[in-house]
Scaffold this active site. Sequence first.
Site: not given
Ligand code: NAD
Length: 312
Positions: A12-14, A34, A36-37, A91-92, A145
């Site tokens: 994902g992004f982070v 997985n 998804f995003t 669930k996630t 969430y």
């Molecule tokens: P994102 O959506 O880019 O990344 C999430 C990653 O998790 C994706 O690669 C996605 O494919 C994967 N994923 C989702 N469901 C899954 C599953 N069931 N099994 C396996 N992989 C799965 O979001 P992000 O911005 O990179 O956020 C990363 C984490 O940081 C998240 O947990 C989010 O809640 C937390 N967070 C982010 C922010 C923000 O501003 N970016 C703020 C608060 C918390």
Amino acid sequence: MRKRILVTGGAGFVGSHLCEKLLAQGNEVICIDNFFTGAKQNIVHLMENPYFEVIRHDVTMPFAAEVDQIYNLACPASPIHYQFDAIQTVKTSVMGAINVLGLAKRIKAKVLQASTSEVYGDPHVHPQTEVYWGNVNPIGIRSCYDEGKRCAETLFMDYHRMNGVKIKIIRIFNTYGERMHPNDGRVVSNFIVQALNNQDITVFGKGEQTRSFQYVSDLIEGMVRVMATDDKIIGPINIGNPGEYTIIELAEKIIHLTQSKSKIIYQPLPQDDPLQRCPDITFAEKNLGWTPKVQLEEGLLRTIEYFKQIKF
Ligand code: NAD
Ligand code: UDP
């Protein structure tokens, strides 16, 4: 010393920035995602590294790996995506937490939970300190969430109290930067994409709601420092940039920085959209020697450059 580290949500992004940093420090990294995003594109530049492995897997199902540390990031973070399949989001967060904690317990790994400022809901305490319990609607459209992440924090604390699992919990405030998905729906990526295309900038509500925007490199530095703390420090720890802006201010800044012809238009405020959000980061500053370094304009300029270069 080289550590073996598991990152869930690593595509994902982070997560992709975190994998990059951990590899650059000389560690061995396993990314579970997985997609998804997340996207292969976010991590393709890491795949030539023999110390990087990617596993396509859904964290709601158990998994095994022999590692020293686990960063649990798997969960969609943008309201559009986490509301797309709200049940899967719960669930996630919940089953994903149980699975990483069960694994951490068995292999005695240290595990860090990427929690969120959303646990504070629409806060009555401003700025938000870690001791504030929050004001969260348990039955609204954001609850999958917010409550999923709150339950994950509960599980982390209970595995720690009952089984002695070494945990860390961080509460991340709105983070932006390169590799945000252009259709992610979050405010920074939406406004930059709209501004670069000279399309209307969609401000929800009156745009008087506030957010505090953290550039991604500051978050990654904070995460790695939290993981490195001694076992007494478990959190929750706020990781964010306390610079607070209204959404209108953000829109105007992005129009200015992109020299866009876009006009601001107003659309309805989504249900339960928090009015204000600003982290109190005193604990992190005192205990991690960490403070955010990249201020909004600089981070936005870097992000704008990124969006100019990718096709969307
Ligand atoms: P994102 O959506 O880019 O990344 C999430 C990653 O998790 C994706 O690669 C996605 O494919 C994967 N994923 C989702 N469901 C899954 C599953 N069931 N099994 C396996 N992989 C799965 O979001 P992000 O911005 O990179 O956020 C990363 C984490 O940081 C998240 O947990 C989010 O809640 C937390 N967070 C982010 C922010 C923000 O501003 N970016 C703020 C608060 C918390
Ligand atoms: N927002 C907006 N226009 C958009 C996207 C979001 O005005 O096109 C607002 C949204 O209503 C919220 C803020 O920007 O008040 C931050 O939204 P985001 O989805 O990025 O994060 P979150 O609400 O989860 O903090």
